[in-house]
Each structure stands twice: as C-alpha cells, then as structure tokens.
Design an enzyme around this catalytic site. Structure first.
Site, PDB file in Angstrom:
ATOM      1  CB  CYS A 157     -19.325  26.113 -80.549  1.00 14.05           C
ATOM      2  SG  CYS A 157     -18.457  26.663 -79.066  1.00 14.05           S
TER       3      CYS A 157
ATOM      4  CD  GLU B 102     -26.500  23.416 -80.552  1.00 15.37           C
ATOM      5  OE1 GLU B 102     -25.525  22.969 -79.925  1.00 15.37           O
ATOM      6  OE2 GLU B 102     -26.398  24.326 -81.412  1.00 15.37           O
TER       7      GLU B 102
ATOM      8  CG  HIS C 173     -23.809  25.894 -78.622  1.00 16.73           C
ATOM      9  ND1 HIS C 173     -23.366  24.650 -79.021  1.00 16.73           N
ATOM     10  CD2 HIS C 173     -22.760  26.493 -78.000  1.00 16.73           C
ATOM     11  CE1 HIS C 173     -22.101  24.498 -78.644  1.00 16.73           C
ATOM     12  NE2 HIS C 173     -21.708  25.591 -78.027  1.00 16.73           N
TER      13      HIS C 173
END
Length: 561
Positions: A398, A527, A525
């Site tokens: 990001c 994750e 993102h």
C-alpha cells in the site's frame, strides 16, 4: 442456533479474541460449523477512523468492512470469510435505532435503551449468526460471540442486558457463557490470587449472567487448590475451570483447551454431545510443535510508523509467521522507526539513527507496510532506495508501494520534488494522486475498500509465478491514493514495471523491478488473506528471496512438481 459468549473481567487485553478463536477451532474440530461475532462497545461506527496507536490495526474484510483486529484472528483460526456485520459496535446499534426513530418506525413511543437498544442488539446478533461464513449453505451450528471490554464498563451495559435477555429467550441448552479472567501472582509469596476473579464473577452474576465455564489466564498452570477455591466461590464446577497459561505460541491454545476437555463441557452445556465428534486437531498439533522445534531464522527489517505498538501491524506479523513456518524458519523481525533513518535524526538522535541503519544493513529483507500521514516517509524512501540499490529483497504494501514509486521517480528519473499529493499538495511531479472517487470531507468508509480483482499483465513475472500463473488475483484494499496513470509510461521506460492492474487498466496494483532479485510493491494488502496453512504468495516470495531459495522454488513449481 447455539451461542457461546466470551466475556472478560479484571483487566482488558487478556486475550479474549484468541480464546474465542481457539474455542471456535476446537468446536470446528468436533465437526461443527462455527461462525463468530465481535461486540465492541465503543461509539465509533467502525474501526476505520481509529488510530493504530489507539486500537491496533484496522482489519479489512472482503465486503470492505473496516473492523477490529480480533476478526482477523477469527478468520485466520477458523478459515472463514466474515462480513462487516460480524463486528457490532455501539455506534452501529444507535445509528440503526435513530434512523428508525427518524422514520417514525416506533409509532410515537419513547425510544429507550430498554427495550429498543437491547432489542436491536438481539435482532442483530440473531440475524448475523444465521449468515454462512464458511462457503457452505445454511446457518452454522454455533455462533461464538466475544464481548469486548471488561464486565462493569459503563459502555457495555446495554450489551450485557441484551445478552441476558438473549440467554433467557433461547433457553439454557442454547447458551454457554465463558468468562475470561486473570489469576495474578503477587509479591514474593508467589500465591495465585483468586479474589479479582471472584469480584468479576460476582459483578457478572449481579447483572443477570452466570458463567458456565471460567477461562483463567495466568503465567503458570493453575494449582489444584486455586481451582477448588474458584469453584467454591464462583459456583462453577472444577472440571469447567479452564486454565489458559502462557504458551510458546498461540497455536497451542486450542490444544490446551482440548487437553482440558473444554469441548466436552461446552458441548454438554449446549446439548450437542450426540451431534459432535471427537476433536480432530492433528494439523494444529503438527503446526504448533513444528514451530517450537524450528531453530533457523530469517531477519526481516520492518520499516514503519507505528513500530511502538506491534498490534498496529498484527496481520503483517502473522503473514510473515505463516510464510516462515512454511519454510521451516522463525521470523526475526527488527522493528525500525522510519523517522530514525532520516538525516534529521542524525543530528537530533544520533544513536537511534546509527542503530536504525545498522539494523537495516543487517537484514535479509525489507518490508514497508501500509500507513497514513507524512511522518517517517523520508525514512521509508531511504529504506526502499537501500533495498533497490543493494539488491536486498523488498516488499512494499500500500503506502510501501507508493513510497517505492516516489523514490524511483526521484533517484532514477531525477525528479527531485516527485511526491504524493498526500504529503505535498503543491508538488510539481505528482506521481501518487488522490483517487477521483474518494471523499475529502468524510473519513469513514470513503476509501477504496475490500476485495478487488487485479489482472496480471505479464505472465512471466515473479508475482504471476508466485500466484500459480493465475491470470488474476482477488485481494483486499484500503487506500485513498494511487499511482498517477499519467506517469506510468515514463516509469516503465526507466525500468519499473507495473505487472498488475485493475479491470479498467488505469489503476496500478502491482509493480516489480525486473533487474532486481525481488523488488515488489502492491497497492492491496495481501496479509489479510494469509492463513496458517496457506501463507500469502507475496510474503512467501519475500522469505524465499531473503534465503536465496526463490529461483529454485519457482522453477520447481513451474514444472508442476
């Protein structure tokens, strides 16, 4: 629907979220379908506008919900896909009730906390509990509800009352209350103290809720006489007093619960013993024991703004853990405050500056996670430049991707004032711009949020190979700014390649530097979708590159072996 409520007492931060997730894991291992709800008694509508310093990271769901980080625990542990409605806040409840009042839905009645707010809470819980979150049809068997805060907090009172009413209306066979409490050891005597838990349970009982199980947090395993005392004064059978003591890693907690027959007590209370099977936790056992026995580690430099509070980057830490364990490694994360790398800190805090650079140079790879605001941005650029020039594996997420674009424009294209309009509205070279659909007046839920499709443009690129040569990936987003489409051609001619774009082709999603072993930036993102048994492809790629195993891994998987 069967409900398991997790409440907390004595102090906050006891690990109710991990306890709730672990109970879900054990029940799921018994062959039951599980969903979960997190209640946050704060007045914010959602977690989106809260500082990571204040509340840890904001977890983003597929539907764009900005929620409490505990929902990340639920998704990772239970391997489910939750919705924004699985996070209930006081703000959401009051907003829905006030909207009804304005429309005249209450037919002129005086709108009050009881029954209107409490009814809204009960209706919300019952409707959300019925939404399938595991990809199957029909409602789950059990809904695990975590009540945030501690019993006695003034803001949680309407929720306590609503849950008391819910327990009464659904009946004793459909409601199980587990109270998480602290058993401290004070002074040199070393005695385990039960009084805080006694007071907490008494408060809970005074509010009309009686715990069926106690989950006691402690540093060391509970002594038998401590359990006997708790049972006597809290009116909970000894076999229903669970002990969640400190363990080497949180994957042990479902095993800890199973070994204490927590599932049997819960299933008995919910009248599910005949439906459930014996818990199958072989994969969890293997995962927990594997991690305990890993000796090799990899050094990861995490360069960010919020390094003082590791919960600010909880999902990133978990994604690194999943990737490392898959490669039989321990993540050794070196936290670097981005501002310590900046030239200004060389004068103001020379020791911190020197330490930050030593730490960066010692790392096997560099990760710059997401964030907002201009603090530390120069330091992040220096980290990105160091990784790019020294051929150190780099992953920018990001803001970390936008940083790498700004740094490239300055260092390679010679545009000294290239910047994001977030940091310099007057920059003559805006390489990162505000998204046209964003709102400049409202902060909450006005970003590009949730799961979006990214089309991979270059079949032979590293990212495409890591994602199994897929033509597209669906990952979760949370950003207001994007790489300026007007500068893409110039950047690409200089060597920076945008290998992933959105479906319009105008929004840059993934960048790579082909001349570098692993230099990847992503606007999304990754994750948020990482799971213990299914690590994120890009985090796996970072750790593979950091240990010199990326090429061998890619060639092996290209051949289909």
């Amino acid at each position: 629907m069967k409900y398991v409520l997790i409440s907390g007492g004595v102090v906050s931060g006891l690990g109710k979220g991990v306890t709730a997730s672990s109970i879900g894991v054990v029940l799921k291992a018994c062959g039951l379908r599980v969903t979960s709800i997190k209640i946050d008694p704060y007045l914010n509508i959602d977690a989106g506008t809260m500082s990571p310093f204040e509340h840890g990271e904001v977890f983003v769901l597929d539907d764009g919900g900005e929620v409490d980080l505990d929902l990340g625990n639920y998704e990772r542990f239970l391997d489910v896909t939750l919705t924004k409605d699985n996070n209930i806040t006081t703000g959401k409840i009051y907003q829905s009730v006030l909207e009804k009042e304005r429309k005249g839905d209450y037919l002129g009645k005086t709108v009050q906390v009881v029954p209107h707010i409490t009814d809204a809470i009960k209706d919300w819980i019952q409707s959300v509990a019925a939404i399938p979150v595991d990809g199957q049809e029909g409602p789950a068997d059990v809904c695990v509800i975590e009540l945030g805060g501690t019993v006695g907090d003034i803001e949680s009172m309407p929720f306590i009352e609503a849950l008391r009413q819910l327990s009464f209306s659904v009946g004793p066979d459909n409601f199980c209350l587990i109270h998480v409490s602290l058993i401290p050891v004070l002074g040199v005597v070393g005695e385990q103290k039960t009084k805080p838990t006694q007071h907490s349970v008494r408060e809970l009982r005074a509010l009309g809720l009686t715990p069926h199980l106690l989950a006691c947090r402690s540093a060391e395993p509970l002594l038998q006489n401590t359990k006997d005392k708790l049972s006597q004064f809290c009116h909970v059978p000894v076999e229903n007093i669970l002990n969640i003591h400190d363990v080497p890693n949180i994957w042990h907690i479902p095993l800890l619960l199973k070994n204490q027959n927590a599932h049997h007590s819960i299933l008995q209370q919910l009248n599910l013993l005949e439906k459930a099977t014996s818990p199958a936790l072989q994969q969890w056992t293997k995962m927990a024991e594997t991690y305990d026995n890993i000796t090799d580690s990899v050094r990861i430099a995490m360069v960010g703004k919020y390094v003082g509070l590791t919960d600010s980057y909880l999902s990133v830490i978990k994604a690194l853990l999943h990737a490392c364990v898959a490669l039989s490694l321990r993540p050794s994360i070196d936290w670097i405050a981005a501002s310590d790398l900046e030239e200004d800190s060389a004068e103001s805090t020379p020791e911190a500056h020197a330490t930050a650079w030593e730490t960066l140079k010692r790392a096997d790879c560099v990760l710059v996670p997401g964030g907002f605001g201009d603090r530390g941005v120069k330091g992040m650029m220096l980290a990105a430049k160091y990784a790019r020039e020294k051929k150190v594996p780099y992953l920018g997420i990001c803001l970390g991707m936008q940083i790498s674009v700004i740094e490239f424009a300055r260092s390679v294209l010679g545009l000294d004032r290239a910047n994001s309009v977030e940091f310099d509205a007057q920059t003559p070279n805006p390489v990162v711009i505000f998204m046209p659909e964003g709102s400049r007046t409202h902060m909450g839920s006005t970003m590009r949020l949730g799961s979006r499709r990214t089309l991979l443009q270059t079949p032979g690129c590293i990212t495409s190979k890591l994602y199994g040569n897929s033509a597209f990936v669906d990952e979760r987003h949370r950003h207001r700014y994007e790489v300026n489409p007007a500068v893409i051609r110039t950047l690409e001619e200089a060597g920076l390649k945008f290998v992933g774009k959105d479906e319009t082709g105008n929004r840059m999603e993934i960048l790579e530097l082909p001349s570098h072993p692993y230099y990847v930036g992503v606007q999304f993102h990754p994750e948020f979708k990482s799971r213990p048994a299914r690590p994120s492809a890009l985090f796996l790629g970072l750790i593979l590159a950091a240990t010199g195993k990326l090429e061998a891994y890619l060639s092996r998987h290209q051949n289909g072996s």
